[in-house]
Design a protein around this motif. Structure first.
Motif, PDB file in Angstrom:
ATOM      1  N   THR A 140       0.836  -1.197   0.000  1.00  0.00           N
ATOM      2  CA  THR A 140       0.000   0.000   0.000  1.00  0.00           C
ATOM      3  C   THR A 140       0.875   1.254   0.000  1.00  0.00           C
ATOM      4  OG1 THR A 140      -1.715  -1.148   1.258  1.00  0.00           O
ATOM      5  CG2 THR A 140      -1.808   1.263   1.215  1.00  0.00           C
ATOM      6  N   VAL A 141       0.571   2.169  -0.903  1.00  0.00           N
ATOM      7  CA  VAL A 141       1.283   3.444  -0.939  1.00  0.00           C
ATOM      8  C   VAL A 141       0.792   4.313   0.218  1.00  0.00           C
ATOM      9  CG1 VAL A 141       1.761   5.524  -2.284  1.00  0.00           C
ATOM     10  CG2 VAL A 141       1.516   3.311  -3.450  1.00  0.00           C
ATOM     11  N   VAL A 142       1.708   4.648   1.143  1.00  0.00           N
ATOM     12  CA  VAL A 142       1.317   5.451   2.311  1.00  0.00           C
ATOM     13  C   VAL A 142       1.851   6.881   2.229  1.00  0.00           C
ATOM     14  CG1 VAL A 142       1.066   3.460   3.823  1.00  0.00           C
ATOM     15  CG2 VAL A 142       3.292   4.618   3.674  1.00  0.00           C
ATOM     16  N   GLU A 143       2.861   7.105   1.382  1.00  0.00           N
ATOM     17  CA  GLU A 143       3.362   8.462   1.156  1.00  0.00           C
ATOM     18  C   GLU A 143       3.807   8.576  -0.300  1.00  0.00           C
ATOM     19  OE1 GLU A 143       6.314  10.037   3.851  1.00  0.00           O
ATOM     20  OE2 GLU A 143       5.631   8.699   5.462  1.00  0.00           O
ATOM     21  N   LYS A 144       3.685   9.774  -0.834  1.00  0.00           N
ATOM     22  CA  LYS A 144       4.146  10.075  -2.189  1.00  0.00           C
ATOM     23  C   LYS A 144       4.651  11.515  -2.146  1.00  0.00           C
ATOM     24  CE  LYS A 144       2.436  10.292  -6.975  1.00  0.00           C
ATOM     25  NZ  LYS A 144       1.243  10.179  -7.856  1.00  0.00           N
ATOM     26  N   ASN A 145       5.988  11.652  -2.126  1.00  0.00           N
ATOM     27  CA  ASN A 145       6.578  12.950  -1.852  1.00  0.00           C
ATOM     28  C   ASN A 145       7.448  13.424  -3.012  1.00  0.00           C
ATOM     29  OD1 ASN A 145       5.542  12.904   0.868  1.00  0.00           O
ATOM     30  ND2 ASN A 145       7.191  11.455   1.361  1.00  0.00           N
ATOM     31  N   PRO A 146       7.258  14.648  -3.492  1.00  0.00           N
ATOM     32  CA  PRO A 146       8.144  15.190  -4.526  1.00  0.00           C
ATOM     33  C   PRO A 146       9.589  15.189  -4.042  1.00  0.00           C
ATOM     34  CG  PRO A 146       6.208  16.575  -4.232  1.00  0.00           C
ATOM     35  CD  PRO A 146       6.199  15.601  -3.107  1.00  0.00           C
ATOM     36  N   ALA A 147      10.513  14.917  -4.965  1.00  0.00           N
ATOM     37  CA  ALA A 147      11.931  14.832  -4.605  1.00  0.00           C
ATOM     38  C   ALA A 147      12.764  15.321  -5.776  1.00  0.00           C
ATOM     39  CB  ALA A 147      12.303  13.391  -4.242  1.00  0.00           C
ATOM     40  N   GLY A 148      13.139  16.580  -5.776  1.00  0.00           N
ATOM     41  CA  GLY A 148      13.928  17.097  -6.875  1.00  0.00           C
ATOM     42  C   GLY A 148      13.077  17.315  -8.122  1.00  0.00           C
ATOM     43  N   THR A 149      13.730  17.657  -9.206  1.00  0.00           N
ATOM     44  CA  THR A 149      13.024  17.952 -10.454  1.00  0.00           C
ATOM     45  C   THR A 149      12.504  16.670 -11.096  1.00  0.00           C
ATOM     46  OG1 THR A 149      14.483  19.851 -10.799  1.00  0.00           O
ATOM     47  CG2 THR A 149      13.229  19.048 -12.700  1.00  0.00           C
ATOM     48  N   ASP A 150      11.192  16.576 -11.272  1.00  0.00           N
ATOM     49  CA  ASP A 150      10.550  15.442 -11.946  1.00  0.00           C
ATOM     50  C   ASP A 150      10.778  14.113 -11.228  1.00  0.00           C
ATOM     51  OD1 ASP A 150       9.564  17.074 -13.978  1.00  0.00           O
ATOM     52  OD2 ASP A 150      11.377  16.848 -15.187  1.00  0.00           O
ATOM     53  N   CYS A 151      11.055  14.144  -9.931  1.00  0.00           N
ATOM     54  CA  CYS A 151      11.282  12.922  -9.174  1.00  0.00           C
ATOM     55  C   CYS A 151      10.246  12.789  -8.058  1.00  0.00           C
ATOM     56  CB  CYS A 151      12.692  12.890  -8.577  1.00  0.00           C
ATOM     57  SG  CYS A 151      14.010  12.877  -9.815  1.00  0.00           S
ATOM     58  N   MET A 152      10.031  11.557  -7.617  1.00  0.00           N
ATOM     59  CA  MET A 152       9.028  11.290  -6.602  1.00  0.00           C
ATOM     60  C   MET A 152       9.511  10.142  -5.723  1.00  0.00           C
ATOM     61  SD  MET A 152       5.936  12.550  -5.913  1.00  0.00           S
ATOM     62  CE  MET A 152       5.324  13.111  -7.521  1.00  0.00           C
ATOM     63  N   THR A 153       9.344  10.299  -4.409  1.00  0.00           N
ATOM     64  CA  THR A 153       9.664   9.227  -3.470  1.00  0.00           C
ATOM     65  C   THR A 153       8.363   8.578  -3.000  1.00  0.00           C
ATOM     66  OG1 THR A 153      11.745  10.183  -2.711  1.00  0.00           O
ATOM     67  CG2 THR A 153      10.649   8.662  -1.222  1.00  0.00           C
ATOM     68  N   PHE A 154       8.313   7.257  -3.133  1.00  0.00           N
ATOM     69  CA  PHE A 154       7.156   6.473  -2.720  1.00  0.00           C
ATOM     70  C   PHE A 154       7.511   5.689  -1.460  1.00  0.00           C
ATOM     71  CE2 PHE A 154       6.647   7.234  -7.188  1.00  0.00           C
ATOM     72  CZ  PHE A 154       5.291   7.381  -7.392  1.00  0.00           C
ATOM     73  N   VAL A 155       6.618   5.735  -0.479  1.00  0.00           N
ATOM     74  CA  VAL A 155       6.762   4.950   0.743  1.00  0.00           C
ATOM     75  C   VAL A 155       5.578   3.994   0.803  1.00  0.00           C
ATOM     76  CG1 VAL A 155       6.970   4.991   3.249  1.00  0.00           C
ATOM     77  CG2 VAL A 155       7.905   6.890   1.889  1.00  0.00           C
TER      78      VAL A 155
END
Length: 390
Positions: free
Chosen positions: A157-172
């Protein structure tokens, strides 16, 4: 080992087969997918088929393996196959699928080499294929056996979705069921499976960027490729609360136990190094750690805060940053090892675009780092091997 009967035949025909692999591998994939279209649904990358990268990687791996056998016929180069085997297990490749590949690959070889092939030549190349296949099957069985479960795909289950830098995304993500979770190792990756807008399932590998050894969460960071198929779905369509499928962790780019460490990365290639750096910081590491990173600008650096925090937490760690867009206090332009004080016992871990990795490897060898202590990770098909074999 390669038989005495086959070695001279492989040695004599290797230049011809290598030269014609560019025609053999597309022929092979066309035949195989015509007979088994299901292999494109959740296994083979459609994008890498369309851009030709998978064909180049397959050609390079076969030619490279054959060249290694000719040079040392008594040893199967299992270390060379480890990278491929980790990728295979992250996709759930099974032993019986090697029979499918063999059938259509050798049909393609027979057609593309019809003017020169004999039963003896075909037999020699069949021996090479099965030496390679059986070596990988052995490695892959061992990798599967190390997992905490016997499943290929597990719901998370995706519990976080956080922008990270240009055009990047961190999924938790957190486990969506009670399947036992395998703890990863710094530098490893997971395969992520999503449904595309046309309904086709596709998988991509993404390095774990933090909390790698956790059995209660997975963290990975991706860069959106607007010309790709999977990253746009992850960035644009997947939402917090959604359940997606992940593989167990795989990958052989993991830290050695002794000596200084040099982490050299560019762009989104920082993700495996970031997980390694986080593990070193958490463990209170006292080894010398040299972190080298290259970006277009500071804002583009996907894991800037995490990596700088971890560098600060390690007394023996230092950071050098190269930026294409000049910023006071940092190197301008492209990364270079020239002028850096690299420890003689260092192990180098490099990840980024292929030209970047080749340049840094060459500079590292010039600086006295043995090739055996230089490790790399290629995102997607391993075109480094393909280039080396061509």
């Amino acid at each position: 080992m390669l038989s005495e009967k086959s070695r001279p035949l492989i040695e004599a025909t290797l230049p011809l087969v290598g030269a014609r692999m560019g025609a053999i591998t597309p022929n092979f994939y066309s035949r195989m997918f015509a007979a088994h279209p299901e292999l494109l649904d959740g296994l083979f990358s459609r994008a890498n088929q369309n851009n030709g990268e998978q064909q180049k990687a397959l050609a390079g791996s076969i030619a490279g393996f054959a060249s290694a056998l000719v040079a040392n016929p008594d040893v199967v180069p299992e270390q060379m196959l480890s990278r491929i085997s980790h990728k295979h297990t992250s996709l759930g490749i099974t032993e019986d699928q090697y029979d499918i590949v063999y059938k259509y690959l050798f049909e393609a070889i027979a057609e593309e080499l019809a003017d020169v092939i004999t039963s003896e030549i075909a037999g020699a190349w069949s021996e090479v294929y099965w030496l390679m296949a059986n070596a990988m099957i052995k490695i892959e069985k061992g990798l599967y056996a190390l997992q905490a479960n016997d499943k290929m795909w597990m719901p998370w289950t995706v519990v976080e979705k956080n922008p990270a830098g240009t055009d990047c995304m961190t999924f938790v993500l957190e486990p969506a069921d009670g399947t036992p979770v395998t703890a990863g190792r710094p530098g490893q990756y997971v395969s992520v499976k999503v449904a595309l807008p046309d309904g086709l399932l596709q998988c991509r590998q993404y390095s774990l960027s933090a909390d790698v050894e956790s059995t209660t969460r997975r963290v990975f960071t991706t860069k959106r490729d607007d010309g790709g198929e999977v990253s746009p779905v992850l960035h644009n369509n997947v939402k917090v609360g959604d359940v997606i499928e992940l593989s167990n962790p795989y990958g052989d780019l993991t830290l050695d136990g002794e000596g200084a460490i040099v982490l050299a990365t560019a762009g989104i290639g920082c993700t495996p190094s970031a997980s390694a750096l986080r593990a070193l910081a958490t463990a209170g590491e006292d080894r010398e750690v040299l972190v080298l990173h290259a970006e277009k600008n500071l804002e583009a650096w996907a894991l800037r805060e995490q990596m700088t925090t971890d560098v600060d937490a390690i007394d023996s760690a230092t950071l050098q940053l190269w930026l294409e867009e000049p910023t006071d206090g940092f190197h301008k332009g492209f990364m270079t090892l020239d002028g850096l004080d690299i420890p003689t016992d260092a192990s180098l871990y490099v990840c980024g675009p292929l030209p970047f990795m080749k340049a840094i490897r060459n500079q590292a060898i010039d600086a006295g780092i043995p090739a055996a202590r230089i490790h790399y990770e290629v995102f997607g098909p391993d075109l480094w091997l393909a280039g080396a074999a061509s």
